[in-house]
Design a protein around this motif. Structure first.
Motif, PDB file in Angstrom:
ATOM      1  N   PHE A 125       0.827  -1.214   0.000  1.00 49.21           N
ATOM      2  CA  PHE A 125       0.000   0.000   0.000  1.00 49.21           C
ATOM      3  C   PHE A 125       0.856   1.257   0.000  1.00 49.21           C
ATOM      4  N   LEU A 126       2.016   1.190   0.666  1.00 47.82           N
ATOM      5  CA  LEU A 126       2.870   2.373   0.792  1.00 47.82           C
ATOM      6  C   LEU A 126       3.697   2.612  -0.465  1.00 47.82           C
ATOM      7  N   LEU A 127       4.055   1.536  -1.187  1.00 50.34           N
ATOM      8  CA  LEU A 127       4.939   1.666  -2.344  1.00 50.34           C
ATOM      9  C   LEU A 127       4.454   2.645  -3.405  1.00 50.34           C
ATOM     10  N   PRO A 128       3.187   2.619  -3.802  1.00 51.04           N
ATOM     11  CA  PRO A 128       2.726   3.591  -4.805  1.00 51.04           C
ATOM     12  C   PRO A 128       2.898   5.031  -4.356  1.00 51.04           C
ATOM     13  N   LEU A 129       2.743   5.278  -3.046  1.00 52.14           N
ATOM     14  CA  LEU A 129       2.909   6.648  -2.545  1.00 52.14           C
ATOM     15  C   LEU A 129       4.345   7.094  -2.698  1.00 52.14           C
ATOM     16  N   GLN A 130       5.303   6.137  -2.475  1.00 53.84           N
ATOM     17  CA  GLN A 130       6.710   6.492  -2.608  1.00 53.84           C
ATOM     18  C   GLN A 130       7.057   6.770  -4.069  1.00 53.84           C
ATOM     19  N   VAL A 131       6.484   5.960  -4.968  1.00 54.69           N
ATOM     20  CA  VAL A 131       6.754   6.148  -6.396  1.00 54.69           C
ATOM     21  C   VAL A 131       6.239   7.497  -6.877  1.00 54.69           C
ATOM     22  N   ILE A 132       5.025   7.840  -6.398  1.00 52.64           N
ATOM     23  CA  ILE A 132       4.412   9.095  -6.822  1.00 52.64           C
ATOM     24  C   ILE A 132       5.293  10.279  -6.453  1.00 52.64           C
ATOM     25  N   ALA A 133       5.902  10.212  -5.272  1.00 54.13           N
ATOM     26  CA  ALA A 133       6.717  11.335  -4.802  1.00 54.13           C
ATOM     27  C   ALA A 133       8.197  11.108  -5.071  1.00 54.13           C
ATOM     28  N   ALA A 134       8.511  10.243  -6.100  1.00 56.97           N
ATOM     29  CA  ALA A 134       9.895   9.826  -6.324  1.00 56.97           C
ATOM     30  C   ALA A 134      10.775  10.931  -6.875  1.00 56.97           C
ATOM     31  N   ASN A 135      10.227  11.901  -7.593  1.00 57.69           N
ATOM     32  CA  ASN A 135      11.062  12.880  -8.277  1.00 57.69           C
ATOM     33  C   ASN A 135      10.581  14.309  -8.058  1.00 57.69           C
ATOM     34  N   THR A 136      11.527  15.256  -8.220  1.00 57.79           N
ATOM     35  CA  THR A 136      11.220  16.678  -8.041  1.00 57.79           C
ATOM     36  C   THR A 136      11.867  17.486  -9.153  1.00 57.79           C
ATOM     37  N   LEU A 137      11.116  18.377  -9.764  1.00 64.53           N
ATOM     38  CA  LEU A 137      11.665  19.335 -10.725  1.00 64.53           C
ATOM     39  C   LEU A 137      12.161  20.538  -9.935  1.00 64.53           C
ATOM     40  N   LYS A 138      13.500  20.665  -9.837  1.00 61.53           N
ATOM     41  CA  LYS A 138      14.102  21.671  -8.964  1.00 61.53           C
ATOM     42  C   LYS A 138      14.352  23.016  -9.655  1.00 61.53           C
ATOM     43  N   GLY A 139      14.533  22.984 -10.941  1.00 61.62           N
ATOM     44  CA  GLY A 139      14.834  24.231 -11.646  1.00 61.62           C
ATOM     45  C   GLY A 139      14.826  24.053 -13.148  1.00 61.62           C
ATOM     46  N   ILE A 140      14.708  25.175 -13.853  1.00 55.54           N
ATOM     47  CA  ILE A 140      14.744  25.166 -15.324  1.00 55.54           C
ATOM     48  C   ILE A 140      15.668  26.286 -15.783  1.00 55.54           C
ATOM     49  N   ARG A 141      16.599  25.931 -16.663  1.00 56.17           N
ATOM     50  CA  ARG A 141      17.538  26.928 -17.195  1.00 56.17           C
ATOM     51  C   ARG A 141      17.412  26.999 -18.713  1.00 56.17           C
ATOM     52  N   VAL A 142      17.449  28.211 -19.249  1.00 58.93           N
ATOM     53  CA  VAL A 142      17.321  28.423 -20.690  1.00 58.93           C
ATOM     54  C   VAL A 142      18.625  29.003 -21.225  1.00 58.93           C
ATOM     55  N   TRP A 143      19.230  28.306 -22.201  1.00 58.07           N
ATOM     56  CA  TRP A 143      20.466  28.769 -22.844  1.00 58.07           C
ATOM     57  C   TRP A 143      20.126  29.102 -24.299  1.00 58.07           C
ATOM     58  N   LEU A 200       6.591  19.726  -8.818  1.00 58.67           N
ATOM     59  CA  LEU A 200       7.222  20.985  -9.218  1.00 58.67           C
ATOM     60  C   LEU A 200       7.673  21.771  -8.001  1.00 58.67           C
ATOM     61  N   LYS A 201       8.967  22.149  -7.984  1.00 60.87           N
ATOM     62  CA  LYS A 201       9.483  23.007  -6.913  1.00 60.87           C
ATOM     63  C   LYS A 201      10.286  24.160  -7.526  1.00 60.87           C
ATOM     64  N   VAL A 202       9.691  24.794  -8.516  1.00 56.92           N
ATOM     65  CA  VAL A 202      10.354  25.904  -9.191  1.00 56.92           C
ATOM     66  C   VAL A 202       9.297  26.931  -9.597  1.00 56.92           C
ATOM     67  N   ASP A 203       9.654  28.209  -9.462  1.00 56.59           N
ATOM     68  CA  ASP A 203       8.756  29.291  -9.867  1.00 56.59           C
ATOM     69  C   ASP A 203       8.994  29.588 -11.344  1.00 56.59           C
ATOM     70  N   LEU A 204       8.065  29.162 -12.186  1.00 59.53           N
ATOM     71  CA  LEU A 204       8.230  29.313 -13.637  1.00 59.53           C
ATOM     72  C   LEU A 204       8.298  30.768 -14.073  1.00 59.53           C
ATOM     73  N   LYS A 205       7.727  31.667 -13.276  1.00 59.56           N
ATOM     74  CA  LYS A 205       7.725  33.088 -13.632  1.00 59.56           C
ATOM     75  C   LYS A 205       9.114  33.722 -13.492  1.00 59.56           C
ATOM     76  N   LYS A 206       9.990  33.068 -12.728  1.00 55.69           N
ATOM     77  CA  LYS A 206      11.320  33.633 -12.475  1.00 55.69           C
ATOM     78  C   LYS A 206      12.387  33.092 -13.423  1.00 55.69           C
ATOM     79  N   ILE A 207      11.980  32.274 -14.392  1.00 55.07           N
ATOM     80  CA  ILE A 207      12.944  31.719 -15.341  1.00 55.07           C
ATOM     81  C   ILE A 207      13.430  32.809 -16.304  1.00 55.07           C
ATOM     82  N   LYS A 208      14.744  32.940 -16.447  1.00 54.65           N
ATOM     83  CA  LYS A 208      15.319  33.929 -17.364  1.00 54.65           C
ATOM     84  C   LYS A 208      15.284  33.365 -18.779  1.00 54.65           C
ATOM     85  N   ASN A 209      14.731  34.129 -19.695  1.00 52.11           N
ATOM     86  CA  ASN A 209      14.567  33.652 -21.060  1.00 52.11           C
ATOM     87  C   ASN A 209      14.884  34.764 -22.061  1.00 52.11           C
TER      88      ASN A 209
END
Length: 436
Positions: free
Chosen positions: A14-32, A70-79
């Protein structure tokens, strides 16, 4: 005991699906943003499973990141990209999926791939976009008798999300080589009869294959790729100059022979005739072989000149030009050289490479070596080969010694061809520049 084990197993299921769901985090986005393409880098906690698709009217690229928060503020991305309008979040059919939408200014072709952790970055998903190829009209350039500048392509290694090697004090290779490249560009541009072209003009990544293509489009006479070396231990130090190995050159020639539509790039009008006649494949092979051999011979000659000049301003790791399997040197028709300016992994050399005075010395040495070579071997249709026709108009701040230094001739030779009795020059005066 068995009953307890079964209960624990059921609880874990029962706990395993919860761990999978929270397995990853988008920490930041950089535009070159590069002039002709854009790289978007998504920084993630772990390797991500993803899907993507494009939409039109308006143009969008949608990227679904499975089991990601998502753990990033998309409005603050420099583009600053001309291709990318903005990055926003959209609702995905799956609750555990983060849907990232790239709103585009035009239709693009995209390439997505994951990268493992490499200091200073962790897991990344890279999104490369570039405009859809437009149909090209073949324009035949009419020959002209006007003398031209010698064009030197300067390739600053790495860039953007690719920092290159990193020194013990945290110095990025991409930064120091770009500064040296810029200094060299200014020296070449200030030399009458010469022009420099940078394969990258800012902090963005240019594909290795693209670098030589850019140089070819500019019809350059020489390509110099500037890098900084590195090793697993801090002891090695010194600069070195490299040319393409014969084995790599032969394999690249083979690729060119297979791509018949590209023969004209290498062989001009003859290529157009050959590409339409399979029975003349051996002729194409012979001609491409001749072009390649000439290019490699020139590369070795220029490399020897650069080793001599660079050795006067810094320690050499290799006292003679070396041959290597470098992708950026692969053009069979362009004399190409790679310069390792020193070992960034050596603390002493890292400090030197960060020093503006040392960067100036390296740039001056490279400039001097290139100029010495072309003074003796300039193509016949260039200003440098016809220096006797060159003239200089005196501007504010000029002196006879400054003019002589700029053209690398003696003060006495300028005085002689211009019948000058003294070292005094007048504002607006036109002087003939003698051959050496």
């Amino acid at each position: 005991m068995n009953q307890m084990t079964r209960l624990l197993s059921i609880a874990l299921l029962f706990l395993l699906p919860l761990q999978v769901i929270a397995a990853n985090t988008l920490k930041g986005i950089r535009v070159w943003a590069a002039p002709e393409s854009t790289r978007i880098v998504l920084d993630l906690g772990t390797k991500v499973k993803y899907k993507h698709f494009t939409l039109s009217k308006p143009n969008r690229l949608v990227v679904d990141l499975e089991n990601t928060k998502l753990k990033v503020d998309l409005k603050k991305i420099k583009n600053s990209s001309k291709l990318l309008k903005r990055i926003r979040l959209s609702k995905s059919p799956k609750k555990s999926t983060a849907r990232i939408v790239l709103d585009l200014n035009q239709a693009v072709k995209s390439k997505l791939f994951s990268l493992p952790p490499t200091a200073p970055y962790g897991h990344r998903l890279v999104v490369d976009i570039e405009p859809l190829a437009k149909s090209k009209s073949h324009i035949v350039k009419q020959p002209t008798r006007k003398l031209r500048n010698i064009i030197v392509a300067i390739d600053a290694g790495h860039g953007g999300d690719d920092p290159g090697s990193i020194g013990p004090a945290g110095t990025f290779e991409k930064k120091v080589v770009f500064e040296i490249a810029n200094r060299l560009k200014k020296l070449i541009d200030a030399t009458p009869g010469m022009t420099a072209y940078m394969t990258r003009k800012g902090d963005y990544f240019v594909n290795i294959n693209r670098r030589s293509e850019l140089a070819r489009k500019k019809k350059v006479d020489l390509l110099i790729s500037i890098h900084a070396d590195a090793f697993t231990s801090p002891q090695p130090r010194g600069a070195s100059v490299w040319v393409l190995s014969k084995g790599r050159a032969k394999s690249e020639m083979g690729r060119w022979l297979e791509q018949k539509e590209r023969h004209s790039e290498l062989l001009g009008g003859a290529g157009g005739i050959i590409q339409g006649n399979d029975s003349e494949q051996y002729l194409a092979m012979t001609l491409i072989d001749m072009v390649s051999d000439k290019s490699m011979a020139l590369s070795h000659t220029i490399a020897s000149q650069l080793v001599s000049e660079v050795g006067k301003v810094t320690k050499l790791h290799k006292k003679h030009p070396e041959s290597g399997n470098f992708g950026v040197l692969k053009s069979p028709d362009i004399p190409s050289i790679l310069v390792e300016t020193g070992f960034i992994s050596n603390p002493r050399e890292e400090k030197l490479l960060r020093s503006s005075s040392h960067q100036k010395k390296l740039a001056k040495a490279l400039h001097k070596g290139v100029l010495k070579y072309f003074k003796q071997h300039a193509p016949s249709d260039t200003l440098l080969a016809n220096q006797k026709n060159m003239k200089h108009k005196v501007v504010r701040g000029d002196s006879l010694s400054k003019i002589a230094k700029r053209y690398q001739v003696s003060v006495s030779s300028i005085k002689k061809v211009n019948n000058l009795k003294s070292n005094v020059v007048r504002l607006g005066q036109t002087l003939k520049i003698p051959t050496r």
